[in-house]
Design a protein around this motif. Structure first.
Motif, PDB file in Angstrom:
ATOM      1  N   ALA A  91       0.830  -1.207   0.000  1.00 29.20           N
ATOM      2  CA  ALA A  91       0.000   0.000   0.000  1.00 29.20           C
ATOM      3  C   ALA A  91       0.860   1.251   0.000  1.00 29.20           C
ATOM      4  CB  ALA A  91      -0.922   0.009   1.212  1.00 29.20           C
ATOM      5  N   CYS A  92       0.287   2.313  -0.531  1.00 28.72           N
ATOM      6  CA  CYS A  92       0.950   3.615  -0.605  1.00 28.72           C
ATOM      7  C   CYS A  92      -0.086   4.677  -0.279  1.00 28.72           C
ATOM      8  CB  CYS A  92       1.499   3.818  -2.020  1.00 28.72           C
ATOM      9  SG  CYS A  92       2.428   5.339  -2.250  1.00 28.72           S
ATOM     10  N   ILE A  93       0.323   5.789   0.285  1.00 34.17           N
ATOM     11  CA  ILE A  93      -0.624   6.876   0.536  1.00 34.17           C
ATOM     12  C   ILE A  93      -0.301   8.065  -0.355  1.00 34.17           C
ATOM     13  CG2 ILE A  93      -0.971   6.142   2.925  1.00 34.17           C
ATOM     14  CD1 ILE A  93       0.559   8.676   3.767  1.00 34.17           C
ATOM     15  N   CYS A  94      -1.318   8.869  -0.639  1.00 33.28           N
ATOM     16  CA  CYS A  94      -1.180  10.089  -1.440  1.00 33.28           C
ATOM     17  C   CYS A  94      -1.910  11.217  -0.720  1.00 33.28           C
ATOM     18  CB  CYS A  94      -1.795   9.908  -2.826  1.00 33.28           C
ATOM     19  SG  CYS A  94      -0.834   8.906  -3.947  1.00 33.28           S
ATOM     20  N   ILE A  95      -1.166  12.221  -0.273  1.00 30.15           N
ATOM     21  CA  ILE A  95      -1.790  13.353   0.406  1.00 30.15           C
ATOM     22  C   ILE A  95      -1.289  14.665  -0.199  1.00 30.15           C
ATOM     23  CG2 ILE A  95      -2.177  12.094   2.554  1.00 30.15           C
ATOM     24  CD1 ILE A  95       0.258  13.515   3.733  1.00 30.15           C
ATOM     25  N   ARG A  96      -1.878  15.759   0.283  1.00 25.12           N
ATOM     26  CA  ARG A  96      -1.516  17.076  -0.232  1.00 25.12           C
ATOM     27  C   ARG A  96      -0.347  17.673   0.539  1.00 25.12           C
ATOM     28  NH1 ARG A  96      -6.792  20.218   0.726  1.00 25.12           N
ATOM     29  NH2 ARG A  96      -6.802  18.827   2.515  1.00 25.12           N
ATOM     30  N   GLU A  97       0.295  18.650  -0.068  1.00 27.27           N
ATOM     31  CA  GLU A  97       1.343  19.404   0.602  1.00 27.27           C
ATOM     32  C   GLU A  97       0.708  20.466   1.506  1.00 27.27           C
ATOM     33  OE1 GLU A  97       4.675  20.677  -1.914  1.00 27.27           O
ATOM     34  OE2 GLU A  97       3.777  19.537  -3.538  1.00 27.27           O
ATOM     35  N   ALA A  98       1.469  20.879   2.511  1.00 28.61           N
ATOM     36  CA  ALA A  98       0.988  21.882   3.450  1.00 28.61           C
ATOM     37  C   ALA A  98       1.264  23.292   2.937  1.00 28.61           C
ATOM     38  CB  ALA A  98       1.662  21.689   4.806  1.00 28.61           C
ATOM     39  N   SER A  99       0.334  24.188   3.231  1.00 33.50           N
ATOM     40  CA  SER A  99       0.508  25.603   2.905  1.00 33.50           C
ATOM     41  C   SER A  99       1.106  26.327   4.111  1.00 33.50           C
ATOM     42  CB  SER A  99      -0.849  26.208   2.537  1.00 33.50           C
ATOM     43  OG  SER A  99      -0.763  27.612   2.420  1.00 33.50           O
ATOM     44  N   LEU A 100       2.033  27.248   3.856  1.00 28.29           N
ATOM     45  CA  LEU A 100       2.664  27.980   4.956  1.00 28.29           C
ATOM     46  C   LEU A 100       1.665  28.830   5.735  1.00 28.29           C
ATOM     47  CD1 LEU A 100       6.028  29.257   3.408  1.00 28.29           C
ATOM     48  CD2 LEU A 100       5.722  27.454   5.108  1.00 28.29           C
ATOM     49  N   GLY A 101       0.700  29.430   5.025  1.00 27.05           N
ATOM     50  CA  GLY A 101      -0.246  30.324   5.688  1.00 27.05           C
ATOM     51  C   GLY A 101      -0.964  29.678   6.870  1.00 27.05           C
ATOM     52  N   PRO A 102      -1.666  28.562   6.659  1.00 32.08           N
ATOM     53  CA  PRO A 102      -2.338  27.886   7.771  1.00 32.08           C
ATOM     54  C   PRO A 102      -1.376  27.378   8.842  1.00 32.08           C
ATOM     55  CG  PRO A 102      -3.251  27.171   5.681  1.00 32.08           C
ATOM     56  CD  PRO A 102      -2.033  27.988   5.357  1.00 32.08           C
ATOM     57  N   ASN A 103      -0.156  26.999   8.450  1.00 35.86           N
ATOM     58  CA  ASN A 103       0.833  26.544   9.430  1.00 35.86           C
ATOM     59  C   ASN A 103       1.146  27.609  10.465  1.00 35.86           C
ATOM     60  OD1 ASN A 103       2.162  23.905   9.437  1.00 35.86           O
ATOM     61  ND2 ASN A 103       2.468  24.275   7.274  1.00 35.86           N
ATOM     62  N   PHE A 104       1.274  28.843   9.995  1.00 40.27           N
ATOM     63  CA  PHE A 104       1.592  29.942  10.893  1.00 40.27           C
ATOM     64  C   PHE A 104       0.333  30.624  11.428  1.00 40.27           C
ATOM     65  CE2 PHE A 104       5.531  29.766   8.265  1.00 40.27           C
ATOM     66  CZ  PHE A 104       6.388  29.403   9.296  1.00 40.27           C
ATOM     67  N   GLY A 105      -0.839  30.159  10.966  1.00 38.14           N
ATOM     68  CA  GLY A 105      -2.109  30.703  11.432  1.00 38.14           C
ATOM     69  C   GLY A 105      -2.683  29.876  12.558  1.00 38.14           C
ATOM     70  N   MET A 106      -3.726  29.082  12.239  1.00 38.43           N
ATOM     71  CA  MET A 106      -4.341  28.283  13.300  1.00 38.43           C
ATOM     72  C   MET A 106      -4.605  26.831  12.905  1.00 38.43           C
ATOM     73  SD  MET A 106      -8.219  29.851  13.267  1.00 38.43           S
ATOM     74  CE  MET A 106      -8.855  28.650  14.433  1.00 38.43           C
ATOM     75  N   LYS A 107      -4.564  26.501  11.622  1.00 40.09           N
ATOM     76  CA  LYS A 107      -4.924  25.154  11.189  1.00 40.09           C
ATOM     77  C   LYS A 107      -3.820  24.137  11.480  1.00 40.09           C
ATOM     78  CE  LYS A 107      -6.272  22.517   7.062  1.00 40.09           C
ATOM     79  NZ  LYS A 107      -5.088  21.645   6.973  1.00 40.09           N
ATOM     80  N   GLY A 108      -2.568  24.578  11.413  1.00 41.19           N
ATOM     81  CA  GLY A 108      -1.472  23.640  11.582  1.00 41.19           C
ATOM     82  C   GLY A 108      -1.094  22.992  10.276  1.00 41.19           C
ATOM     83  N   GLY A 109      -0.309  21.930  10.368  1.00 39.85           N
ATOM     84  CA  GLY A 109       0.270  21.295   9.187  1.00 39.85           C
ATOM     85  C   GLY A 109      -0.618  20.257   8.549  1.00 39.85           C
TER      86      GLY A 109
END
Length: 558
Positions: A91-109
């Motif tokens: 098995a393999c997983i496929c996810i999205r990359e993180a945006s810097l904006g939410p990382n430094f905001g409130m959503k996190g990584g």
């Protein structure tokens, strides 16, 4: 002793060299472009050579509407991938990359959490392999070339009041939402109103995630509408002669990124369009590559199933020829209680009745996903405070919906906490019961497509749109864009456009206040209610606590 934070767990990971991870998938060292020892890009030549291979089973992880209580969709995606490998599946997983904006905001990584994470967590949540910077640069090159074209004589007769191409940056900055450019005199060009969006809202991001190769990428970039002439005819990026240079900037960004989970299982992390503004899925090229290399591919779609899963089915699958074999809908007992009316501060107390009341939101998502012809398994993402009675209430409700719910303890236990879930998901994916279908046909009118999503997914009453919007949709149909799917932009927090309306509301009005044509990406965006394409930072942004410790290690990311 306090439990370890996500970043502490990630830092303690025993990573294997990325060349070894690639070897497990059959990717030779000559086809990997390493970025350090723990991440690499996969070459287009290698991907091109996979076309005749049989594809594996595709498993989509989606969720209920997000709540402040947390759902853990990415964590479940990672945990399920590890769980499948632990029971002997490739098995393999496929996810999205993180945006810097939410990382430094409130959503996190966007790397998962606990013992179900993708590593290197710090790199993934910061600059990673530079894909988002490349997208930002390509987008802003086009913006600069539009203004430059006007400055040097405006051969295309662009009406500067109708330049639709804004600028982007990968940061939350509300001050840039609406600005005036070219002030300061003749040498600086012609003043006009414009603004910035966050990079993940760029059509370039959506195109990168839907393009099949570099040739397709350039054609799509050239087809983007950037402005209108004085006679109201569209001006395309190819008219500005920007598509070639933009493709050059995106050459490496088009190649999928290979990393690994905490348990050293392969993960493709590539692309990251906004889920409530764009289509919210990782790249087609990463998903298709993974399907050729693994027997099972676990991927996710952003936010709840009313946004991410709907767009995954109606946009990504339609355009890429994909079809999921099983869908996992993630829910938590805590979120059920919030949907049942319990305040966040009171979630610690057992409240079975509130769980039962809140399950209506989960039931709506189960029903919607089944409407696409795909079997559903519910994953109850376990929190330490969940009681047996509350878990039993969710399981009983889901059983009453004709599905099954399985308790998932991947956050605390990694793959050991996902054995039952992985076994069942593999059985469902292998059963052949999926009979995938999209929600609407290509030849339905654009407004009818908007209504189809509003009625069948959101359970709205009337779709409210003034004559200008209907006329605009009709004009696009006359121009040959009528066969495009629609990309609904609305709040992620509710089926309605009111973020405070939890549960499973029905019969509400759905206001469409604006429509936008993403001709290069290949969809029409319908903006419903109030949606920000440039988020702001909260009163106490996460950036306040992100720092380097005495050992030079990153602290504060989550």
């Amino acid at each position: 002793m306090a439990p370890k934070t996500d970043i502490e767990i990630a830092r303690a990971a025993r990573k294997k060299p990325i060349l070894e991870i690639g070897e497990r998938l059959g990717i030779g060292a000559d086809h990997l472009l390493p970025y350090g020892h723990d991440k690499a890009k996969v070459s287009q030549d290698f991907i091109d050579g996979l076309k005749d291979r049989q594809s594996g089973k595709l498993i989509l992880v989606t969720a209920i509407n997000p709540t402040p209580a947390g759902e853990g969709k990415t964590t479940t995606t990672v945990g399920l991938g590890d769980g499948l490998n632990a029971i002997g599946k490739k098995a393999c997983i496929c996810i999205r990359e993180a945006s810097l904006g939410p990382n430094f905001g409130m959503k996190g990584g966007a790397a998962g959490g606990g013992y179900a994470q993708v590593v290197p967590m710090e790199d993934m949540n910061l600059h990673f392999t530079g894909d988002f910077h490349a997208i930002t640069s390509a987008h802003n090159l086009l913006a600069a070339m539009i203004d430059n074209h006007v400055y040097w004589g405006n051969e295309e007769d662009i009406d500067i009041r109708r330049v639709t191409w804004r600028r982007v940056m990968d940061m939350n900055d509300r001050a840039l939402r609406q600005i005036t450019t070219s002030l300061g005199g003749v040498a600086n060009g012609f003043p006009r109103e414009t603004g910035f969006d966050i990079t993940v809202a760029s059509e370039v991001m959506a195109i990168l995630c839907l393009a099949k190769d570099l040739k397709d990428l350039q054609e799509r970039l050239g087809a983007m509408i950037v402005a209108y002439r004085r006679d109201k005819s569209p001006v395309y990026a190819r008219d500005i002669k920007a598509d070639g240079a933009m493709t050059v900037l995106l050459k490496d960004a088009m190649q999928p990124n290979l990393v690994q989970t905490l348990e050293n299982n392969p993960a493709f992390v590539h692309g990251g369009p906004f889920a409530n503004i764009a289509h919210g899925c990782n790249s087609v090229i990463a998903t298709k590559t993974a399907l050729k290399l693994a027997d099972y591919v676990v991927t996710e779609a952003g936010f709840g199933a009313d946004l991410g899963a709907e767009k995954f089915m109606n946009i990504k699958c339609r355009k890429a020829g994909l079809a999921p074999d099983c869908v996992v809908v993630v829910a938590t007992v805590r979120a059920m209680k919030m949907n049942g009316g319990v305040a966040k501060g009171d979630l610690g107390a057992e409240n079975v009745e509130a769980v039962k009341a809140g399950c209506a939101n989960l039931g709506r998502h189960i029903e919607n996903v089944k409407g696409f012809g795909v079997p559903v398994v519910v994953g109850i993402n376990h929190f330490a405070g969940d009681t047996e009675a509350e878990i039993a209430a969710v399981k009983a409700y889901v059983e009453g919906q004709g599905s099954e719910a399985i308790l998932c303890k991947h956050w605390a236990d990694g793959s050991k906490g996902m054995t039952e879930m992985a076994t069942r998901v593999a059985e469902v994916a292998d059963s052949g019961k999926a009979d995938f279908r999209t929600l609407y046909p290509d030849d339905m009118s654009l407004f009818e497509k908007i209504e189809a999503v509003a009625h069948k997914i959101y359970r709205a009453g009337a779709v409210v749109a003034d004559g200008k919007i209907r006329a605009q949709l009709k004009e696009w149909e006359d121009q040959g864009y009528g066969n495009l799917p629609v990309c609904m932009a609305k709040t992620q927090d509710s089926f309605s456009t009111d973020p405070g309306q939890r549960g499973a509301p029905t019969g509400f009005d759905l206001p469409v206040r604006e429509v936008r044509l993403s001709a290069g990406a290949g969809f029409v965006v319908a903006i419903c209610g109030e949606i920000m394409t440039m988020p702001g930072l909260p009163r106490q942004p996460s950036a306040e606590v992100i720092r380097l410790n005495d050992a030079g290690e990153v602290e504060g990311l989550f």
